[in-house]
Design a protein around this motif. Structure first.
Motif, short mmCIF file in Angstrom:
data_model
loop_
_atom_site.label_atom_id
_atom_site.label_comp_id
_atom_site.label_asym_id
_atom_site.label_seq_id
_atom_site.Cartn_x
_atom_site.Cartn_y
_atom_site.Cartn_z
N GLN A 1 0.85 -1.19 0.00
CA GLN A 1 0.00 0.00 0.00
C GLN A 1 0.89 1.23 0.00
OE1 GLN A 1 -3.44 0.09 2.61
NE2 GLN A 1 -2.78 -1.86 3.45
N GLY B 1 -2.59 5.70 -1.56
CA GLY B 1 -3.74 4.83 -1.72
C GLY B 1 -3.56 3.77 -2.80
N GLN B 2 -2.46 3.85 -3.57
CA GLN B 2 -2.23 2.84 -4.59
C GLN B 2 -1.97 1.50 -3.91
OE1 GLN B 2 -0.68 5.68 -4.26
NE2 GLN B 2 -0.90 6.86 -6.15
N ARG B 3 -2.64 0.47 -4.42
CA ARG B 3 -2.44 -0.87 -3.86
C ARG B 3 -1.88 -1.79 -4.92
NH1 ARG B 3 -5.95 -2.56 0.42
NH2 ARG B 3 -6.84 -0.73 1.43
N GLU B 4 -1.01 -2.68 -4.49
CA GLU B 4 -0.48 -3.65 -5.44
C GLU B 4 -0.40 -4.99 -4.74
OE1 GLU B 4 3.06 -2.18 -7.61
OE2 GLU B 4 3.24 -0.82 -5.91
N GLN C 1 -0.19 8.42 -10.48
CA GLN C 1 -1.43 9.10 -10.85
C GLN C 1 -2.44 8.13 -11.44
OE1 GLN C 1 -0.56 12.72 -12.96
NE2 GLN C 1 -1.54 13.64 -11.16
N HIS D 1 -2.76 5.05 -10.92
CA HIS D 1 -3.30 4.07 -9.98
C HIS D 1 -3.82 4.69 -8.70
CE1 HIS D 1 -0.86 1.67 -12.70
NE2 HIS D 1 -1.62 0.65 -12.36
N ALA D 2 -3.96 6.01 -8.72
CA ALA D 2 -4.35 6.67 -7.48
C ALA D 2 -5.70 6.16 -7.00
CB ALA D 2 -4.40 8.18 -7.69
N GLY D 3 -5.78 5.87 -5.77
CA GLY D 3 -7.07 5.51 -5.17
C GLY D 3 -7.35 6.54 -4.11
N ILE D 4 -8.15 6.19 -3.18
CA ILE D 4 -8.33 7.06 -2.03
C ILE D 4 -7.04 6.96 -1.23
CG2 ILE D 4 -9.75 7.54 -0.03
CD1 ILE D 4 -11.88 5.72 -1.44
N GLN E 1 -8.38 6.82 3.81
CA GLN E 1 -9.03 5.56 4.20
C GLN E 1 -9.02 5.42 5.72
OE1 GLN E 1 -7.08 2.21 2.34
NE2 GLN E 1 -6.80 3.36 0.45
#
Lengths: 307, 215, 533
Positions: A107, A111-114, A200, A202-205, A210
């Motif tokens: 993480q 907020g990007q998750r992989e 950018q 893969h940006a999430g919250i 969160q």
């Protein structure tokens, strides 16, 4: 050697390795040569002179002290490097890793998750904050010459600066069950501009956002809000500060402290407060805790800017 | 059986060598025993550092009165066994047997008292995995304390039990004149073993019973 | 030394009784040694089969021969069997049991019944381990790391732990016996500084056995409790600390490495002095080195945990101690080499094994320096580099020395001579097979192949294939002695009391020796290895 040198440590580690290798080769060749010469010269039936040897204290002391001095030299060099390996710089960018049988979950603060992948930029010190959801794993990137065991219920840290763009192998190095050998992944090192684009795309919250949502959902503010009627410690400026504890000792409020305060609140109770906080153990996964920790770090931190 | 008829096993030259070997063997065995308990104490120390308050709280659940009586009982029994060895060395038999029987009886009473303690703890819900009903702030740490408590005291009680059996055998044989002033190595070694059991308890007692009661 | 040469002894220990009962109830240290020898050989080949399975699987990168689960059980079984049922008892319980009383001029060990009892414990422990295998095996690795072993593994951990727990006591009692025997039962004139180095190494090993093994026993009990009742001090989910388990485990298991290698050093000192027909170079330094290794060996366990979450400063301390313990090992290698100087060297099979030992031990020891250096260990630990390193010490070192010792004392144990040509061939084949098996693993480790991998990246295949090829050769080389030594039992020429023309009290009694070793207790007048005037 086919192993790439992709981190700032790699050349230093290899330098030490090569020196030690050369030294050892010298010793091996030397001792083997002497052994072979003796074996040939003094084999049974030759007419070599065989008068008994005399006292040999000097020789003994020499080959006791010379290796000792050499070993201490290598030790000093290695420790110098070791301390650097274990001391992340202040400006290192944190990325969070949760290991579980048999995958790596990553993480980013944004907020990007992989899963089984880790994207990092070239030239930026990265500090991995890692924990495990089940057994002990070990985060190992040979190209960076770094490895760190990942323990359940505890944060361990690993830092590096990638120096070469490319894709490198990531292994689990601590035996962790049936599919241990499949717990592999890759580390993708990108030029800073590419990395920014990747972030950018893969940006999430954001992780902190969160965490803020969780903070509200779990009702944490019911006690920790300054307006709340409950006598609970304020969380402003908590991260990085020194917290006096009820048993008289003090503790640095790092990630581990925040983690434990959420899951094992009775372990370290802040001075002046009753140990009334309920434990969230079993109610929160390690990833949720990481989000909460990231959120708490944004509440006016003293060492890092809010992300 | 008569002490004078005691034969030296073939591997030894004479009784002196046999006695030396047996004594050294016992000391070496006691060294391993110390390591056995040493690990447990090391584990205890580290856990206590992790959960100081829980350990103090847990310790307050133990029965200090019984624990103290047990300590006194063991110390007395150690004294009794030492006196019985001395009595045999001086050629006595009746008193020595009585002292050995007393030691064994004290050992048994120690075990019985421990049994009462375990029962009370069962009632209180303090036995992890079997009957554990503690809740609240320190439930976790208390559980770890009691794990170690049962492991350490259980392992120690096992030693006491073995010791009691040995003491009874020694009492029987002393009564039947197996030992005299010249030959009493087994008796001496049993006494040595019993002292170890006692010494271990001297460490267990403060760690288990007194931790939470300072100040 | 006394020169009592016994022409025709009464009866040898082998002729004391022929029935199974006469063996299973014996108190004779020599017979117990033979009993151990049989058990150890059985477990060696059983563990070897597991190793063969591992190497076959690793010929291809994909996990196609056996399932991951089977593979994990194979390496666990290999480790458990080889460590506790072969290596630890190997030299002490066979050669040590047989030779220690002979070498110091005693009629038996101090506590013969205890000695037999420890063999029975070994057998019972072995039965549990075999039972565990038959039930389906265990997949935790021989290290039983928590919380995997306590909470996550679905295999028969408890059974394996019980087996190891029991065999631990066998080791403790053997150690106890040796310590007392060396202290109290030496022949007249056999002072401490006249003890053969083999006896010194047995003494040091006995100390390590009685002081380290209890820690293992307690740690395994705690694991058992944790698995049975779900309570304990290692599981983080219960508030425990898995790293504490590692500390306890390595507090035993690192000294255990010295339980394996110290006896090997003792054997090799005997073989080299005999092969070169010289006194050992620097006897006193050799003795100090043995004791030094045994003592400092207790203080270096943390070097297994540099990346395990141990504090940075603790790692620095363990690192420097690990470098320090390398010094006595280096002294020993130099002294063995110097013993050859001005010798009268013959290359009998035992000498070939001994020279092979010195070479392999040196490679294993020097690579230990890489692992002692914290900064390098970060990269190398838990890779094949470590696997190669400890196999060089334990297989290249301990097994070579064990086999060398078995050959050297074979005439004394059995009264027969083996085929010298076959023995030399096997020794040389073993040396090459070994290097071909394990040297590639150093390279694999440096290139980053983690250990305990069922599948691996294709780029590692070349070295793996070489290693598996070497393992095949090594396997053949290990079967050879089994064949020709067994053959010699029936067809070998009769050995005299001293076929090697060697010094040492064990050669001054008949081959095989009579039940109580000496017709007359020898009197010792000089130090060991009095080969040349």
């Amino acid at each position: 050697m086919t192993l790439p040198q992709a981190s700032s440590f790699a050349p230093n580690v290899d330098h030490l390795f090569d020196t030690l290798l050369a030294l050892c080769t010298l010793v091996v060749v030397g001792v083997f040569t002497v052994m072979i010469v003796f074996c040939v010269k003094y084999r049974r039936g030759t007419s070599a002179e065989r008068t008994p040897a005399r006292s040999h204290l000097g020789v003994e002391l020499t080959w006791t002290l010379v290796p000792f001095v050499l070993f201490m030299g290598i030790f000093g060099w290695s420790v110098h490097l070791w301390i650097r390996l274990r001391t992340p710089p202040k400006d290192a960018q944190p990325i969070y890793v949760v290991a579980k049988q048999w995958m790596w979950k990553v993480q980013h603060p944004g907020g990007q998750r992989e899963i089984d992948q880790l994207h990092v930029p070239v030239g930026q010190p990265i500090r991995l904050v890692m924990t495990s959801q089940d057994v002990i794993h070990s985060f190992y990137v040979p190209a960076f010459r770094v490895k760190q065991d990942v323990l359940p219920d505890r944060y361990t840290e690993l830092w590096f600066t990638a120096t070469q763009a490319g894709t490198y192998h990531l292994f689990c190095a601590e035996f962790c069950g049936t599919d241990h050998s499949r717990m592999r992944g890759e580390v993708v090192v990108m030029a800073p501009a590419d990395y920014a684009r990747w972030l950018q795309a893969h940006a999430g919250i954001g992780l902190a956002a969160q965490g803020a949502a969780l903070f509200r959902r779990l009702g944490c503010s019911g006690c920790h809000d300054p307006q709340s009627g409950v006598h609970a410690p304020s969380l402003e400026n908590l991260y990085g500060s020194t917290v006096p504890l009820s048993d008289g000792s003090q503790v640095l409020a790092d990630e581990r402290y925040l983690h434990d305060s959420i899951l094992l609140p009775k372990k370290q109770v802040a001075a002046g407060y009753a140990p009334i906080m309920p434990s969230f153990e079993g109610r929160l996964g390690e990833e949720d805790v990481l989000a909460l920790v990231a959120y708490l770090k944004t509440r006016g931190t003293q060492t890092e800017k809010p992300e | 059986m008569n002490a004078r008829l005691h034969t030296v096993p073939e591997q030894f030259d004479d009784p002196v060598q046999q006695r030396e070997a047996a004594t050294l063997g016992m000391w070496a065995f006691l060294a391993t025993e110390i390591l056995f308990f040493g690990v447990l104490f090391a584990g205890y120390t580290l856990c206590r550092v992790r959960f100081p308050d829980a350990f103090a709280a847990a310790s307050r659940h133990t029965d200090m009165l019984l624990g103290t009586i047990e300590t006194a009982v063991l110390l007395t029994s150690s004294c009794a066994v030492a006196l019985s060895v001395r009595e045999v060395q001086l050629g006595g038999r009746r008193l020595a047997t009585a002292l050995l029987a007393l030691t064994a009886a004290l050992g048994i009473s120690f075990l019985v008292m421990h049994g009462f303690e375990y029962y009370a703890e069962y009632e209180e819900g303090l036995i992890p995995a079997i009957h554990y009903t503690q809740h609240g702030v320190y439930a976790h740490g208390i559980e770890i304390f009691y794990c170690l408590y049962y492991f350490i005291t259980g392992f120690h009680s096992l030693h006491v039990t073995i010791g009691v059996v040995l003491l009874l055998v020694m009492a029987w044989r002393t009564w039947h004149r197996a030992y005299d002033a010249d030959y009493h190595t087994p008796l001496e070694l049993t006494a040595l073993y019993w002292h170890l059991v006692d010494i271990v308890w001297i460490f267990v007692y403060p760690l288990i019973y007194l931790v939470g009661r300072a100040g | 030394m006394s020169t009592v040469e016994l022409a025709s002894p009464a009866r040898s220990y082998l002729e004391e009784g022929y029935g199974l009962r006469s063996w299973l109830t014996t108190h004779d240290h020599k017979r117990i040694a033979v009993l151990y020898g049989i058990g150890i050989t059985f477990f060696f080949f059983l563990g070897g089969l597991a190793a063969a399975l591992i190497r076959w699987e690793l010929v291809t990168p994909a996990g196609d021969l056996v399932s991951a689960e089977t593979y994990n059980k194979a390496f666990t079984f290999h480790g458990v069997v080889m460590v506790w049922f072969f290596l630890i008892p190997s030299i002490p319980a066979t050669l040590g049991n047989f030779l220690l009383p002979l070498m110091i001029g005693a009629r038996d060990v101090a506590f013969p019944r205890l000695n037999l009892f420890s063999w029975y414990l070994y057998v019972v422990g072995g039965i549990f381990t075999l039972g565990c295998l038959l039930l389906g095996g265990v997949d935790t690795g021989w290290t039983f790391y928590t919380p995997f072993s306590t909470m996550f593994s679905n295999s028969h951990v408890l059974m394996a732990v019980v087996g190891v727990f029991i065999v631990g006591f066998s080791s403790i009692f053997t150690g106890l016996n040796f310590i007392v025997t060396v202290h109290t039962m030496r022949a007249p004139g056999m002072t401490w500084m006249r003890l053969p180095l083999f006896v010194w190494s047995m003494y040091a090993v006995a100390l390590v056995m009685i002081l380290a093994t209890p820690v293992l026993a307690m740690t395994l009990s705690l694991i058992g409790l944790e698995r049975l009742f779900g309570v304990g001090i290692f599981d983080p989910a219960l508030g425990g600390d898995p790293v504490l388990f590692q500390h306890f485990f390595w507090f035993y298991s690192h000294p255990a490495v010295y339980i394996m290698i110290l006896p090997a050093m003792g054997v090799v000192s005997e073989l080299i002095t005999h092969g070169a027909r010289r006194r050992i170079f620097g006897y006193r330094f050799m003795v100090y080195a043995i004791i030094g290794i045994a003592v400092v060996g207790f203080l270096v366990w943390g070097h297994h945990m540099f990346v395990a979450g141990q504090s940075m400063y603790a790692s620095i301390v363990f690192s420097i101690l690990s470098f320090i313990i390398a010094v006595p090992s280096a002294i020993k290698v130099f002294n063995w080499t110097a013993t050859l100087y001005k010798g009268d060297i013959s290359f009998d099979a035992p000498m070939l094994y001994a020279l092979g030992f010195v070479g392999l031990f040196m490679l294993g020891g020097l690579t230990g320096l890489f692992l002692a250096a914290t900064a390098l260990d970060v990269n190398l630990t838990d890779t094949y580099f470590v696997v190669a390193h400890f196999h060089y010490i334990m297989v290249g070192g301990a097994v070579m020395a064990y086999l060398g010792g078995i050959h050297y004392w074979w005439p004394k144990i059995t009264g027969r001579l083996y085929s010298e040509a076959w023995a030399r061939f096997a020794a040389i084949l073993m040396f090459f097979g070994f290097n071909l098996t394990f040297f590639p693993q150093y390279i694999l480790g440096w290139e980053g192949m983690p250990r305990r991998y069922h599948e691996y990246l294709p780029q590692f295949q070349v070295w793996n294939v070489l290693s598996s090829a070497g393992a095949t050769i090594l396997g053949v080389a290990y079967v050879l002695p089994l064949v020709y030594l067994a053959w010699s039992l029936r067809y070998g020429a009769r050995a005299g009391a001293n076929p090697w023309d060697a010094t040492g009290l064990e050669w001054q009694t008949s081959s095989p020796p009579p039940p109580h070793n000496f017709e007359q207790v020898p009197v010792v007048h000089e130090g060991p290895y009095a080969y040349r005037r």
